[in-house]
Design a protein around this motif. Structure first.
Motif, PDB file in Angstrom:
ATOM      1  N   ARG A 164       0.833  -1.196   0.000  1.00  0.00           N
ATOM      2  CA  ARG A 164       0.000   0.000   0.000  1.00  0.00           C
ATOM      3  C   ARG A 164       0.877   1.259   0.000  1.00  0.00           C
ATOM      4  NH1 ARG A 164      -4.790  -1.520   4.208  1.00  0.00           N
ATOM      5  NH2 ARG A 164      -5.421   0.606   3.681  1.00  0.00           N
ATOM      6  N   TYR A 165       2.048   1.178   0.605  1.00  0.00           N
ATOM      7  CA  TYR A 165       2.977   2.305   0.514  1.00  0.00           C
ATOM      8  C   TYR A 165       3.460   2.478  -0.927  1.00  0.00           C
ATOM      9  CZ  TYR A 165       7.194   5.118   0.881  1.00  0.00           C
ATOM     10  OH  TYR A 165       8.150   6.089   0.691  1.00  0.00           O
ATOM     11  N   GLN A 166       3.818   1.364  -1.543  1.00  0.00           N
ATOM     12  CA  GLN A 166       4.299   1.425  -2.932  1.00  0.00           C
ATOM     13  C   GLN A 166       3.211   1.962  -3.869  1.00  0.00           C
ATOM     14  OE1 GLN A 166       7.408   0.341  -4.128  1.00  0.00           O
ATOM     15  NE2 GLN A 166       8.253  -0.351  -2.189  1.00  0.00           N
ATOM     16  N   GLN A 167       1.961   1.703  -3.495  1.00  0.00           N
ATOM     17  CA  GLN A 167       0.852   2.222  -4.316  1.00  0.00           C
ATOM     18  C   GLN A 167       0.593   3.705  -4.078  1.00  0.00           C
ATOM     19  OE1 GLN A 167      -2.409  -0.243  -3.099  1.00  0.00           O
ATOM     20  NE2 GLN A 167      -1.361  -2.097  -3.761  1.00  0.00           N
ATOM     21  N   GLY A 168       1.299   4.292  -3.116  1.00  0.00           N
ATOM     22  CA  GLY A 168       1.166   5.735  -2.915  1.00  0.00           C
ATOM     23  C   GLY A 168       0.104   6.145  -1.908  1.00  0.00           C
ATOM     24  N   GLN A 169      -0.361   5.211  -1.070  1.00  0.00           N
ATOM     25  CA  GLN A 169      -1.460   5.548  -0.163  1.00  0.00           C
ATOM     26  C   GLN A 169      -1.103   6.576   0.901  1.00  0.00           C
ATOM     27  OE1 GLN A 169      -3.647   2.268   1.435  1.00  0.00           O
ATOM     28  NE2 GLN A 169      -4.165   1.440  -0.562  1.00  0.00           N
ATOM     29  N   ILE A 170       0.188   6.741   1.226  1.00  0.00           N
ATOM     30  CA  ILE A 170       0.534   7.694   2.294  1.00  0.00           C
ATOM     31  C   ILE A 170       1.592   8.701   1.861  1.00  0.00           C
ATOM     32  CG2 ILE A 170      -0.105   6.179   4.222  1.00  0.00           C
ATOM     33  CD1 ILE A 170       2.942   5.577   4.504  1.00  0.00           C
ATOM     34  N   GLY A 171       1.805   8.844   0.561  1.00  0.00           N
ATOM     35  CA  GLY A 171       2.847   9.762   0.129  1.00  0.00           C
ATOM     36  C   GLY A 171       4.221   9.245   0.511  1.00  0.00           C
ATOM     37  N   LYS A 172       5.200  10.129   0.443  1.00  0.00           N
ATOM     38  CA  LYS A 172       6.599   9.757   0.719  1.00  0.00           C
ATOM     39  C   LYS A 172       6.790   9.418   2.201  1.00  0.00           C
ATOM     40  CE  LYS A 172      11.123   9.768   0.623  1.00  0.00           C
ATOM     41  NZ  LYS A 172      11.080   8.968   1.866  1.00  0.00           N
ATOM     42  N   ALA A 173       7.495   8.301   2.488  1.00  0.00           N
ATOM     43  CA  ALA A 173       7.761   7.898   3.877  1.00  0.00           C
ATOM     44  C   ALA A 173       8.626   8.926   4.587  1.00  0.00           C
ATOM     45  CB  ALA A 173       8.461   6.541   3.912  1.00  0.00           C
ATOM     46  N   GLU A 174       8.241   9.287   5.804  1.00  0.00           N
ATOM     47  CA  GLU A 174       9.027  10.224   6.608  1.00  0.00           C
ATOM     48  C   GLU A 174       9.601   9.569   7.863  1.00  0.00           C
ATOM     49  OE1 GLU A 174       6.605  14.159   5.052  1.00  0.00           O
ATOM     50  OE2 GLU A 174       6.425  13.578   7.159  1.00  0.00           O
ATOM     51  N   SER A 175       8.933   8.551   8.350  1.00  0.00           N
ATOM     52  CA  SER A 175       9.502   7.804   9.471  1.00  0.00           C
ATOM     53  C   SER A 175       8.847   6.436   9.566  1.00  0.00           C
ATOM     54  CB  SER A 175       9.337   8.557  10.793  1.00  0.00           C
ATOM     55  OG  SER A 175       7.982   8.760  11.093  1.00  0.00           O
ATOM     56  N   VAL A 176       9.560   5.534  10.194  1.00  0.00           N
ATOM     57  CA  VAL A 176       9.019   4.200  10.443  1.00  0.00           C
ATOM     58  C   VAL A 176       9.363   3.824  11.878  1.00  0.00           C
ATOM     59  CG1 VAL A 176      11.074   2.966   9.588  1.00  0.00           C
ATOM     60  CG2 VAL A 176       8.853   1.827   9.562  1.00  0.00           C
ATOM     61  N   LEU A 177       8.411   3.205  12.544  1.00  0.00           N
ATOM     62  CA  LEU A 177       8.631   2.731  13.913  1.00  0.00           C
ATOM     63  C   LEU A 177       8.358   1.229  13.925  1.00  0.00           C
ATOM     64  CD1 LEU A 177       8.961   2.990  17.005  1.00  0.00           C
ATOM     65  CD2 LEU A 177       6.548   3.628  17.120  1.00  0.00           C
TER      66      LEU A 177
ATOM     67  N   PHE B  20       4.291 -10.777  27.614  1.00  0.00           N
ATOM     68  CA  PHE B  20       2.883 -11.003  27.220  1.00  0.00           C
ATOM     69  C   PHE B  20       2.756 -11.562  25.807  1.00  0.00           C
ATOM     70  CE2 PHE B  20       2.821  -7.393  24.413  1.00  0.00           C
ATOM     71  CZ  PHE B  20       3.676  -6.470  25.007  1.00  0.00           C
ATOM     72  N   GLY B  21       3.853 -12.024  25.242  1.00  0.00           N
ATOM     73  CA  GLY B  21       3.772 -12.592  23.888  1.00  0.00           C
ATOM     74  C   GLY B  21       4.685 -11.855  22.926  1.00  0.00           C
ATOM     75  N   TYR B  22       4.497 -12.163  21.675  1.00  0.00           N
ATOM     76  CA  TYR B  22       5.400 -11.685  20.617  1.00  0.00           C
ATOM     77  C   TYR B  22       4.827 -10.366  20.105  1.00  0.00           C
ATOM     78  CZ  TYR B  22       8.640 -12.934  16.716  1.00  0.00           C
ATOM     79  OH  TYR B  22       9.673 -13.015  15.815  1.00  0.00           O
ATOM     80  N   ASP B  23       5.473  -9.292  20.457  1.00  0.00           N
ATOM     81  CA  ASP B  23       4.947  -7.959  20.166  1.00  0.00           C
ATOM     82  C   ASP B  23       5.608  -7.459  18.881  1.00  0.00           C
ATOM     83  OD1 ASP B  23       3.606  -5.573  20.480  1.00  0.00           O
ATOM     84  OD2 ASP B  23       4.827  -4.860  22.142  1.00  0.00           O
ATOM     85  N   GLN B  24       4.873  -7.469  17.793  1.00  0.00           N
ATOM     86  CA  GLN B  24       5.439  -7.259  16.453  1.00  0.00           C
ATOM     87  C   GLN B  24       4.565  -6.260  15.704  1.00  0.00           C
ATOM     88  OE1 GLN B  24       8.134  -9.580  14.802  1.00  0.00           O
ATOM     89  NE2 GLN B  24       8.591  -9.253  16.961  1.00  0.00           N
ATOM     90  N   ARG B  25       4.972  -5.003  15.756  1.00  0.00           N
ATOM     91  CA  ARG B  25       4.134  -3.974  15.144  1.00  0.00           C
ATOM     92  C   ARG B  25       4.976  -3.013  14.326  1.00  0.00           C
ATOM     93  NH1 ARG B  25       2.342  -1.074  19.973  1.00  0.00           N
ATOM     94  NH2 ARG B  25       3.913  -2.280  21.070  1.00  0.00           N
ATOM     95  N   ILE B  26       4.381  -2.445  13.308  1.00  0.00           N
ATOM     96  CA  ILE B  26       5.082  -1.420  12.539  1.00  0.00           C
ATOM     97  C   ILE B  26       4.158  -0.238  12.270  1.00  0.00           C
ATOM     98  CG2 ILE B  26       6.730  -2.939  11.405  1.00  0.00           C
ATOM     99  CD1 ILE B  26       4.941  -3.021   9.004  1.00  0.00           C
ATOM    100  N   GLU B  27       4.772   0.932  12.197  1.00  0.00           N
ATOM    101  CA  GLU B  27       4.053   2.157  11.854  1.00  0.00           C
ATOM    102  C   GLU B  27       4.892   2.890  10.822  1.00  0.00           C
ATOM    103  OE1 GLU B  27       3.191   4.535  15.292  1.00  0.00           O
ATOM    104  OE2 GLU B  27       2.374   2.852  16.421  1.00  0.00           O
ATOM    105  N   LEU B  28       4.328   3.048   9.635  1.00  0.00           N
ATOM    106  CA  LEU B  28       5.037   3.733   8.562  1.00  0.00           C
ATOM    107  C   LEU B  28       4.299   5.043   8.298  1.00  0.00           C
ATOM    108  CD1 LEU B  28       7.274   3.611   6.366  1.00  0.00           C
ATOM    109  CD2 LEU B  28       5.614   2.457   4.896  1.00  0.00           C
ATOM    110  N   LEU B  29       4.959   6.140   8.644  1.00  0.00           N
ATOM    111  CA  LEU B  29       4.321   7.450   8.532  1.00  0.00           C
ATOM    112  C   LEU B  29       4.821   8.153   7.281  1.00  0.00           C
ATOM    113  CD1 LEU B  29       2.522   9.605  10.018  1.00  0.00           C
ATOM    114  CD2 LEU B  29       4.664  10.515  10.914  1.00  0.00           C
ATOM    115  N   GLY B  30       3.884   8.588   6.454  1.00  0.00           N
ATOM    116  CA  GLY B  30       4.255   9.302   5.240  1.00  0.00           C
ATOM    117  C   GLY B  30       3.725  10.718   5.251  1.00  0.00           C
ATOM    118  N   ALA B  31       3.994  11.432   4.174  1.00  0.00           N
ATOM    119  CA  ALA B  31       3.574  12.829   4.083  1.00  0.00           C
ATOM    120  C   ALA B  31       2.057  12.963   4.078  1.00  0.00           C
ATOM    121  CB  ALA B  31       4.157  13.443   2.817  1.00  0.00           C
TER     122      ALA B  31
END
Lengths: 328, 328, 328, 328
Positions: A133-146, A232-243
């Motif tokens: 969905r990032y490659q498709q342009g849904q959030i513009g250019k990536a500015e940070s990832v957590l 509490f288990g396997y904590d596996q999350r990502i946040e990709l923030l774009g413009a």
């Protein structure tokens, strides 16, 4: 249809064997393991015969090998398989030494065989959706990832001692994920770490808690938050923030049941560890390898990606020990 | 190990064939279908030979049959299989006529063969957890249950015409679930329905939207909310309220990804329909049938349960047409 | 600016007094209560003087009255205030007798004073958003509505005895909400109820658990699920399903904190009861009344709405006792 | 009861004036602002008279001052108020220069007046619950904390130019929150930042995106993730991980409504910015100040806390510019 030999019949080997068997275009034809009992036990379950490494490499009827043996055997087995003309699926890492990785990849390149390095998370449907969905342009250019990446509980110290350390063993998945998502070169790595979970890990020269900051070529920043013990288990999350917005993948929970009473509302925890959490990812990863081996797809997770992640891990080690940002 | 013949190679038959093949203690040994092409196609995928119904029934090497053919064949095939001494797994319903169901179950009883009627939702891990935790006493005595059960979109009118109507075709699963959860006799049924989704459904004599109220022996109340069209996927939720708390099972979503931007935050919909939503349930259901066929477990979903659900559906039809509560 | 007298200084009166004081265009100028202590205590907090009902009605400087006294005084006080030319805000219900309500509303109409009947939930920002977004066409034509409305714990039996019964006391809010959302005439009511929470409620001739099905003119169905005891707080949710999607309002939780550990993940419960849950609604309701009293807005919740909800409650009582659907 | 003068009638001053007026033990008795129009406008709304700074300081009937004027006036006004014996509530920061802060706090100390520095987030009910539950031992010893703190959109460049830079203007709240939660000295600060949102911010010498790693005395690690532009609202979350579990505070959403249709499910965004998000926090902060001014409570957010947060911000600036971890 590809015929596959599995090298390493341990926990991860069993995951792969199930996927090999279930895929309509792959067949498990040989099992190799340094421990005869492990090989035999899996052979009984799957019906595939136990063979020696030499038999596998010499057998022109075997199209591909899956390497899930001990880390320090990976590079040797990759070279052997490459020279035998097999398509190769190898668990990460290729090796803990960057020089050894580079030498090994050179052999693979010369032999012109496909190599998939097992960064399984690339094939997680949620993370893959974030990337697509990032490659498709849904959030513009990536500015940070957590990336939040926490194991449920630490491995034995004996494992840690030969693991290459937290950055090379655990964070390496997150380095790869950050690169996969942001899709730009990393130009600087800053890492801090400490040992707060178990002093025995510190005595083994390692850390159990870490934060890494990545700087990408465009100025985008990446943050990786790690611990060996969430509790509490396997904590596996990502946040990709774009413009123009944020794409986020949350944890998969063990179930959808909740209990509400006077004390509060209790919901399920994240799935406990990687076998549950990445069940679908391992299956998709195998399907991708079959496509690669049959020449139908470009490899999404090859030697170059393995080398790149290790390079970032090495930089993190350097940053952590020197207290300085390492420029690449 | 049980050897299994599959009768009916359509959509649901294919779900079962995959589970039969994947289970270590069952083997698919025959495929039967009135349409030779369907049988052949599944035979090619699975390697199991196409056979006639007569061959299957006559073959003492076949231990069990899975009946996934058209509804109006179920009772006949069950009787045939029972008289041939096979363990029987039959999709719901046994028949649309209560009298026919009762006659059929009598044959099964006389032949002393195991019969599992496919109320797949009993095996959904979330719903099963609600039941198990209720049985363990986590919420005290049940006082009410709410079942929201909405299909994503209506079936073709041709299907509706021979379906037995919404209460017997769709709500029947919810009647069964209510009984399974509350675990008490139903003493009264009140049903209201209407046709608001598609007039063609009304012209076929059926409804597409319904609410049913159940009264259990203890005074506990059950509510079932149905529609043939949610528009956003398969909406399958339950809330079981007891004297000391509530157990609730929410929908399973298609993924864990969210997108947040100026317009709002978008999350995934519920999984679209039963093949996705009850994937794990079908697998667990098959594992349970293997246990039942091998004499290792009491059947959790037998003929009695099928009869009971149909009885409630008949009462709902009566209540809907008369505008009166029907006492059982 | 309107000058307001508050009649009834109990719990709900205090909620209103705070909103009257905080609103820039209303001023609290008198407090009336049959219990002098209650009146005095609120007078001390707010600075507004204690007065008698007669003083209030005779004072031309008082523009509006808020009636939050005992239910059986509502109709009398409304008539008194109407004849004194005051704008009237009255807690629901106008009266428990439909005939009395109609007589009272006739007086209000003749006196041409504004009357707002306190169906506070119409002003809840979440529920109002569902209605507004439906009116804007976001989900197409309504096909069904589900209202879950559960109190945290039952009131004293002494309250229940003079409450008019569950349908007139509690469900009346849900009847109003269903009409407010679907915005069509109800043509039939079917109700079932039972006493499972506390036998003393049954001995008082009432029920504590109920399910009501409403049929609207278009064929749309409404479902109301009630209990006097959820055990986990005030469970107040709505789902409005239309031809093109669903609008849903979930509970407001006490906070956003969660605790995850080996035992599971614990989140907050819904806000405990109406004072917390409808805090914002009471504030918005008051602001709307000020607008109505100042002639700036049409009343969203007048006598007609109060009469309509009571009519549905009466029909529910009849349906529950006869076991028949009641057509209106 | 305390009598309060408000210095600064801008946006934040108006927030405080509403809380002063609504609190039963505080009264707003004077408004001061360099812009007469701002002062007059707020005076009209509240009824409190406009006064000069000199009048306020000289008036022994005024017990306390609230300083919400421009940042570069804070330290001077604090000293003036301290020398006039007033209890002081001052918006953060005391000053952008650590030396000036220290000098100012010395005066406060000598004058023995209470000073509350407005770290409003300490009073957010969710964050306060995380702290309190940690202090109660719910998760064992803290091992790491993650603070995600993203503004919805960047302020004007003119604001940025006199803001002291992102670390001193924005991250300062997060430094304070990290210390408040973990409750240990910070021994090292590592910061990375970049300008990717708006080049004009970079031209003003500032950054708009940052990651800070804190090392606490026990080895616990803190991570702060900042951006000036989330695009979807005010993203304010914390995760405090301890040896026995994690406490987490999620965002407060604008409402509880969701819309589900073929395109997916849309839910509300986080509340847009600080006025909405910290509405309850500002109210609780004021109640705390009243308690402090009346000698009923120890100040939870005094000068020492303000100094400490600024010290960390200065260290972050140094780390960012040198590429080195700064030890304190």
């Amino acid at each position: 249809m590809i015929k596959v030999a599995l090298i390493g019949a341990g926990r991860i080997g069993q995951v792969h064997s199930a996927n090999i068997v279930a895929h309509p275009e792959s067949r498990l034809v040989a099992i190799v393991d340094a421990f005869p009992e492990a090989a035999l036990s899996l052979s009984e379950k799957t019906g595939a015969p136990v063979k020696t490494l030499e038999e596998v490499m010499a057998d022109p009827g075997i199209d591909a090998v899956v390497i899930g043996s001990a880390t320090d055997t990976h590079a040797d087995f990759i070279e052997l398989a490459a020279r035998s003309g097999k398509a190769i699926f190898c668990e990460k890492p290729v090796d803990l030494s960057l020089a050894r990785v580079q030498a090994c990849l050179k052999v693979v390149e010369e032999c012109r065989v496909p190599l998939l390095v097992g960064f399984n998370r690339r094939f997680d449907p949620n993370f893959a959706a974030v990337r697509n969905r990032y490659q498709q342009g849904q959030i513009g250019k990536a500015e940070s990832v957590l990336i939040v990446s926490r194991d449920p509980s630490p491995p034995p110290v004996s494992y840690i001692q030969r693991s290459g350390g937290l950055f090379r063993d655990m964070t390496i998945h997150d380095f790869d994920m950050a690169c996969y998502l942001v899709d730009e070169p990393v130009v600087a790595v800053t890492a801090r770490g400490s040992c707060v979970v178990d002093p025995a890990i510190g005595e083994a020269g390692d850390i159990d808690t870490a934060v890494v900051t990545l700087e990408f070529a465009s100025g985008a920043l990446g943050t990786i938050v790690n611990t060996r013990r969430s509790g509490f288990g396997y904590d596996q999350r990502i946040e990709l923030l774009g413009a123009e917005g944020m794409l986020k993948a949350e944890n998969q929970l063990e179930n959808t049941v909740l209990l509400a009473n006077e004390q509060g509302t209790a919901v399920a925890n994240p799935q406990y560890f990687f076998l549950e959490r990445y069940h679908a990812a391992y299956k998709a990863e195998w399907a991708h390898f079959v496509d690669v081996a049959l020449g139908r797809a470009q490899c999404l997770s090859g030697g170059k990606e393995g080398e790149q992640a290790l390079r970032l891990a090495d930089a993190a080690v350097e940053s952590w020990t020197t207290g300085k940002t390492v420029r690449l």
